[in-house]
Design a protein around this motif. Sequence first.
Motif, PDB file in Angstrom:
ATOM      1  N   ASN A   5       5.412  10.787 -13.301  1.00 38.92           N
ATOM      2  CA  ASN A   5       6.141  10.271 -12.023  1.00 38.92           C
ATOM      3  C   ASN A   5       5.276  10.176 -10.977  1.00 38.92           C
ATOM      4  OD1 ASN A   5       8.720   9.882 -12.825  1.00 38.92           O
ATOM      5  ND2 ASN A   5       9.218  11.731 -12.641  1.00 38.92           N
ATOM      6  N   LEU A   8       3.135   7.167 -11.336  1.00 38.51           N
ATOM      7  CA  LEU A   8       3.635   5.988 -11.171  1.00 38.51           C
ATOM      8  C   LEU A   8       3.740   5.511  -9.609  1.00 38.51           C
ATOM      9  CD1 LEU A   8       6.368   5.753 -13.812  1.00 38.51           C
ATOM     10  CD2 LEU A   8       4.211   4.728 -13.701  1.00 38.51           C
ATOM     11  N   ASP A   9       4.122   6.782  -8.810  1.00 36.84           N
ATOM     12  CA  ASP A   9       4.383   6.577  -7.279  1.00 36.84           C
ATOM     13  C   ASP A   9       2.894   6.266  -6.824  1.00 36.84           C
ATOM     14  OD1 ASP A   9       6.821   7.585  -6.922  1.00 36.84           O
ATOM     15  OD2 ASP A   9       6.386   9.668  -6.846  1.00 36.84           O
ATOM     16  N   PHE A  11       0.762   4.774  -8.142  1.00 37.20           N
ATOM     17  CA  PHE A  11       0.015   3.238  -8.564  1.00 37.20           C
ATOM     18  C   PHE A  11       0.876   2.171  -7.775  1.00 37.20           C
ATOM     19  CE2 PHE A  11       0.375  -0.600 -10.905  1.00 37.20           C
ATOM     20  CZ  PHE A  11      -1.104  -1.012 -10.838  1.00 37.20           C
ATOM     21  N   SER A  12       2.407   2.493  -7.844  1.00 42.13           N
ATOM     22  CA  SER A  12       3.054   1.340  -7.083  1.00 42.13           C
ATOM     23  C   SER A  12       3.038   1.386  -5.739  1.00 42.13           C
ATOM     24  CB  SER A  12       4.633   1.807  -7.427  1.00 42.13           C
ATOM     25  OG  SER A  12       4.957   3.160  -7.191  1.00 42.13           O
ATOM     26  N   ALA A  15      -0.525  -0.335  -5.168  1.00 47.94           N
ATOM     27  CA  ALA A  15      -0.217  -1.867  -5.645  1.00 47.94           C
ATOM     28  C   ALA A  15       0.687  -2.682  -4.853  1.00 47.94           C
ATOM     29  CB  ALA A  15       0.317  -1.945  -7.195  1.00 47.94           C
ATOM     30  N   ASP A  16       1.485  -1.897  -4.083  1.00 48.01           N
ATOM     31  CA  ASP A  16       2.679  -2.467  -3.402  1.00 48.01           C
ATOM     32  C   ASP A  16       2.187  -3.263  -2.243  1.00 48.01           C
ATOM     33  OD1 ASP A  16       5.248  -2.901  -2.834  1.00 48.01           O
ATOM     34  OD2 ASP A  16       5.502  -1.273  -1.508  1.00 48.01           O
ATOM     35  N   TRP A  18      -0.590  -5.426  -2.356  1.00 49.56           N
ATOM     36  CA  TRP A  18      -1.366  -6.509  -2.814  1.00 49.56           C
ATOM     37  C   TRP A  18      -0.695  -7.888  -2.874  1.00 49.56           C
ATOM     38  CZ3 TRP A  18      -3.207  -3.831  -8.130  1.00 49.56           C
ATOM     39  CH2 TRP A  18      -4.189  -2.573  -7.900  1.00 49.56           C
ATOM     40  N   ASP A  19       0.756  -7.698  -2.813  1.00 48.44           N
ATOM     41  CA  ASP A  19       1.325  -9.042  -2.860  1.00 48.44           C
ATOM     42  C   ASP A  19       1.188  -9.784  -1.579  1.00 48.44           C
ATOM     43  OD1 ASP A  19       3.139  -7.490  -1.415  1.00 48.44           O
ATOM     44  OD2 ASP A  19       4.567  -7.326  -2.944  1.00 48.44           O
ATOM     45  N   THR A  20       0.645  -9.283  -0.578  1.00 47.71           N
ATOM     46  CA  THR A  20       0.341 -10.181   0.660  1.00 47.71           C
ATOM     47  C   THR A  20      -1.067 -10.593   0.501  1.00 47.71           C
ATOM     48  OG1 THR A  20      -0.297  -8.106   1.693  1.00 47.71           O
ATOM     49  CG2 THR A  20       2.028  -8.548   2.122  1.00 47.71           C
ATOM     50  N   PHE A  25      -4.906 -10.133  -5.276  1.00 44.27           N
ATOM     51  CA  PHE A  25      -3.998 -10.131  -6.192  1.00 44.27           C
ATOM     52  C   PHE A  25      -4.332 -11.010  -7.553  1.00 44.27           C
ATOM     53  CE2 PHE A  25      -0.402 -11.072  -8.763  1.00 44.27           C
ATOM     54  CZ  PHE A  25       0.647  -9.988  -8.464  1.00 44.27           C
ATOM     55  N   TYR A  28      -7.496  -9.155  -9.212  1.00 44.14           N
ATOM     56  CA  TYR A  28      -6.981  -7.864  -9.895  1.00 44.14           C
ATOM     57  C   TYR A  28      -6.245  -8.258 -11.229  1.00 44.14           C
ATOM     58  CZ  TYR A  28      -8.195  -4.896  -5.950  1.00 44.14           C
ATOM     59  OH  TYR A  28      -9.030  -4.306  -4.977  1.00 44.14           O
ATOM     60  N   ALA A  29      -5.628  -9.286 -11.204  1.00 42.63           N
ATOM     61  CA  ALA A  29      -4.681  -9.612 -12.280  1.00 42.63           C
ATOM     62  C   ALA A  29      -5.523 -10.017 -13.492  1.00 42.63           C
ATOM     63  CB  ALA A  29      -3.685 -10.789 -11.911  1.00 42.63           C
ATOM     64  N   ALA A  32      -7.376  -7.327 -15.019  1.00 40.38           N
ATOM     65  CA  ALA A  32      -6.268  -6.617 -15.887  1.00 40.38           C
ATOM     66  C   ALA A  32      -6.440  -7.296 -17.278  1.00 40.38           C
ATOM     67  CB  ALA A  32      -4.911  -6.570 -15.265  1.00 40.38           C
TER      68      ALA A  32
ATOM     69  N   ARG B 151       0.238 -20.232   1.996  1.00 39.52           N
ATOM     70  CA  ARG B 151       1.766 -20.121   2.126  1.00 39.52           C
ATOM     71  C   ARG B 151       2.033 -19.227   3.549  1.00 39.52           C
ATOM     72  NH1 ARG B 151      -0.873 -15.662  -0.151  1.00 39.52           N
ATOM     73  NH2 ARG B 151      -0.218 -13.623   0.470  1.00 39.52           N
ATOM     74  N   GLU B 154       4.495 -14.291   4.294  1.00 44.27           N
ATOM     75  CA  GLU B 154       3.462 -13.494   4.157  1.00 44.27           C
ATOM     76  C   GLU B 154       3.285 -12.908   2.774  1.00 44.27           C
ATOM     77  OE1 GLU B 154       3.218  -9.745   6.342  1.00 44.27           O
ATOM     78  OE2 GLU B 154       1.126  -9.341   5.763  1.00 44.27           O
ATOM     79  N   MET B 156       3.722 -12.222  -1.311  1.00 51.44           N
ATOM     80  CA  MET B 156       4.360 -13.108  -2.585  1.00 51.44           C
ATOM     81  C   MET B 156       5.296 -12.069  -3.372  1.00 51.44           C
ATOM     82  SD  MET B 156       0.697 -14.109  -3.818  1.00 51.44           S
ATOM     83  CE  MET B 156       0.019 -12.556  -4.223  1.00 51.44           C
ATOM     84  N   ARG B 237      10.209  -1.448  -7.089  1.00 51.78           N
ATOM     85  CA  ARG B 237       9.026  -0.239  -7.733  1.00 51.78           C
ATOM     86  C   ARG B 237       8.796  -0.491  -9.337  1.00 51.78           C
ATOM     87  NH1 ARG B 237       9.385   5.171  -9.221  1.00 51.78           N
ATOM     88  NH2 ARG B 237       7.219   6.093  -9.009  1.00 51.78           N
ATOM     89  N   ILE B 240       6.783  -3.695 -10.163  1.00 49.31           N
ATOM     90  CA  ILE B 240       5.454  -3.511  -9.710  1.00 49.31           C
ATOM     91  C   ILE B 240       4.788  -2.972 -10.910  1.00 49.31           C
ATOM     92  CG2 ILE B 240       3.718  -2.233  -8.312  1.00 49.31           C
ATOM     93  CD1 ILE B 240       5.312  -2.242  -6.188  1.00 49.31           C
ATOM     94  N   TRP B 244       2.143  -4.818 -13.919  1.00 50.56           N
ATOM     95  CA  TRP B 244       0.866  -4.523 -14.243  1.00 50.56           C
ATOM     96  C   TRP B 244       0.448  -3.943 -15.544  1.00 50.56           C
ATOM     97  CZ3 TRP B 244      -2.818  -6.515 -11.186  1.00 50.56           C
ATOM     98  CH2 TRP B 244      -2.488  -6.858 -10.144  1.00 50.56           C
ATOM     99  N   ILE B 247       0.970  -6.982 -18.093  1.00 51.37           N
ATOM    100  CA  ILE B 247      -0.336  -7.999 -18.379  1.00 51.37           C
ATOM    101  C   ILE B 247      -1.674  -7.107 -19.004  1.00 51.37           C
ATOM    102  CG2 ILE B 247       0.796  -9.619 -16.651  1.00 51.37           C
ATOM    103  CD1 ILE B 247      -1.734  -8.646 -14.890  1.00 51.37           C
ATOM    104  N   PHE B 248      -1.665  -5.822 -18.535  1.00 55.45           N
ATOM    105  CA  PHE B 248      -2.932  -5.128 -19.015  1.00 55.45           C
ATOM    106  C   PHE B 248      -2.650  -4.879 -20.695  1.00 55.45           C
ATOM    107  CE2 PHE B 248      -4.959  -1.078 -19.902  1.00 55.45           C
ATOM    108  CZ  PHE B 248      -6.374  -1.384 -19.673  1.00 55.45           C
TER     109      PHE B 248
END
Lengths: 231, 476
Positions: A5, A8-9, A11-12, A15-16, A18-20, A25, A28-29, A32, B151, B154, B156, B237, B240, B244, B247-248
Amino acid sequence: MLGFNKLLDWFSNIADHWDTKGVKFTVYATIAVLIGGLFELIPPFFLTKTVTPISTVKPYNALELAGRDVYQKEGCMSCHTQMVRPFKWEVDRFDPTKKLGRDGYSKGGEFVYDHPFLWGSKRTGPDLAHESLMLRSDEWHKNHLLNPRTLGGVPNSIMPAYPWLFDADNVVDADEIISHMKALAKVGVPYTEADYLKANELLKGKTEGDALVAYLQKLGRDSAELQNTVK
Amino acid sequence: MTTEKPQYDDFIVKGFIISALIWGLASMLIGVIIAFQLVYPQLNFELPWISFGRLRPLHTNAAIFGFALSVIFATAYHTVQRLCRIRMWNDKLSIAHLALYNLSIVLAAITLPLGLSQSKEYAELEWPIDLLIVVWYVIFLVNYMATIFKRKEEQMYVAIWFYLASFITVPLLFIVNNIVIPASFLKSYSVYAGLFDANIQWWYGHNAVAFVLTTPFLGLMYYYLPKHIKQPIYSHRLSIIHFWSLIFIYIWAGPHHLLYTPLPDWLQTAGMVFSIMLWMPSWGGMLNGFLTLTQAKDKIKVDATLKMMLAAVTFYGMSTFEGPLLSIRAVSALGHDTDWIIGHVHSGTLGWVGFMSAAALYYLVPRMWNANLYSERLANIHFWLGTLGILLYIISMWVSGITEGTMWRTVGENGELIYKDWIEIVEYLKPYRLFRAIGGTLYLTGIILMVYNFIKTIQSKDSGFVEQDLRIGVRA
C-alpha cells in the motif's frame, strides 16, 4: 500488504502531477514501454545469432523458394502450423515413420533461412513442419491441391481447392525468383552465382502448383538427413 | 480566464465515424464469410481472390486497422480538442490524415485478395503500403502532440494518457517488425529469420492487442463513460496505478505466443510471468470502469449505450482473465493453435472493442449531426443481437478448442494416437464451427441495424439533439 500500500501511495503521489507536464509525461511513458521492449528484443537477438546451425539444412533452391512464395501468397499459414512442439503426441503425429527419432520436434536451427518464419498460429489442418517425412508422392500433393475432396484426398476436408495453381499458363517467372533470391542473399541467405544460374533450369515450365509441391517435399527433409548421418 | 466556447473541428470526427462504419461492415461481413468457409469449403468457389487464406488477413486487417483504428481516430480527435479546450493544431494535417489513412485501407483491400502479403500476422501489408502508413501516422502524431502541448487546460485527463501511450508505442512496434528487404515493388522478405523473426513478430503481434485494441479503448472508456452518465470516474488514484503498470507490463507479454518453441526458455518464462502479472492492471481498469458505471446502475435498463458499456467492460474483464490463464504453460499446451484462441480473441474484439466502439458511436453520432438517435429500440435490439452473437461465438469456440486440443493428445494404452486421421477431428468440430458462423452473423446483423439507425439519424441532421440525463434520481 502494508508495504505494498505504501508503495502504491508513494507512486501515485509522484505520478500525480505528471499529467500537467506534457513532455515529461510523454518521455516517462516512452521509457516505460522501452524497458520491456528492449529486454525482449536485444538479448534474444544475440542468442538467436548463436542458434546451433544444423549442418544438413540448406537454403531453398529456386523451385522450392518459388513454392514458399506461393505458400505465403495463398495464406497457407492461416490453417497450417510449422512448429512441432516437444510432446509425444505431436512428435508421433507429424513423424509417424520415426525418421527424426525420438526428438522429432522443431529446433531453432531448422529455420535459419526462413525470412519470414512461417510457424503460423492456428492448426486447422495438420502441421507441415516435417511434411516431406509423410512420404506422399508429388502426384498425391498435386491431386490434393487440385481438389482436396477427390481422388486420394480426404472427402470431408474443409481445405479450399487450388486449381489455378496448376493452370498451364500459371508458370513461375525465373527472373522474378532470381531477384527474390538476390534479396534474400542481402539478408544473409548464402545463395551463390551457381544457384542463380540453376534457377532457369529448375523453373523451366513449372507452374506455381509444381513449385508449392516442391516446397512441401522439402519441409523436414534436411533435418531427417541429419538423423541418418548421426546413425 | 475566458469562458468562451472554443470552435472545435468536428468535420474530422465525422470523417472517421463514416470510415468506421464502412470498414466495420466490410470487416465483419468478411469475417462471416470465412467462418462459413471453414464449414462449407465450397464457399471458396475455387476462386483465388476469395479463398480463405487470402480473405483471413483481409478480415483481421479491416477489423483492426479499418474499424478499430477509425474509431480510435474519431474519438481521439473528438476528445483531445475538448480535454485540451483547443482546436486541433492544424486542420489541413487532419484532412491529409483522413484521406491517406483511407487510401491505405483501400489499398489493403485490393492487395490482400491478390495474394500480396508479407505473411506476418497483422503485418501482412507489403512495403509500399507500410511506407504510406508511416507518412499518415507521422502527420497525425505531429498534429496530436502539438495540440496537447499547446493545450489551454493545465491538466491532462486520464483519457489522454491512454491515447498518448498508444500513439507513441504503435510506431515503435510497427517499424521494428516491418523492416524488410524489397525484392520487387510488391514482394519483400523480413530481414529477420526463423526464431528471431518469430520473437519480433509476437512482440509486435501481442502489443497490437495492447496498444491498438486495449489502451486507446481504455482512454475512450475514461472519457465517454463519465460523460455519458455525468458522474466522475470512480478512482483517480486507481487510474494512475493501473495506467503505469499496464503500459510497463504489457510490452513483455509477447513470448506467451511462443511457449514450447525453440525460443530461449528464460524468455518464454518472462513472457508467461508478465502475462500473469498483467491480470492486475487489466482488472484495475475493468473495476474502475465497472464501479463508475454502478453510479448510474438504475439507468442501465433504459439506455442501450449504457448497456453496451457494461457489456464491454464485462467482456474486457473476462478476456483479460482468460489471457493470463492461456499463457500458463500447461494451459497453453492444450489451447495453443486451437479454436479456443480464436474464441478468446473474439471475446476481446467483439465484446470489448466492438461494444465500446458502438457505445462511443451512439454517443457521438447524435451530437455530431445535432439530431436525436432515430431509434433507441433498434439500438436495444443491436445490443441483444450482439450479446447473443458473442456468447454463441465464444462458447462454441471454447468447446471446439478444448475438444480439438484434447483429441490431438489422446493416446491409447500402448501410447498410440487414438485420432490418427486428422479429418476425424475436423469432422467432429464441424457443428461448433457452424455455431460460430451463426454467432458471427447475429453480431453482423446488429452492426447493420446500427448503421441503418445512424443513416436515419444523419438524414434528420440539425433537427436538434436533446441530451438524456442518466444521473440517479433524475428522470429519464
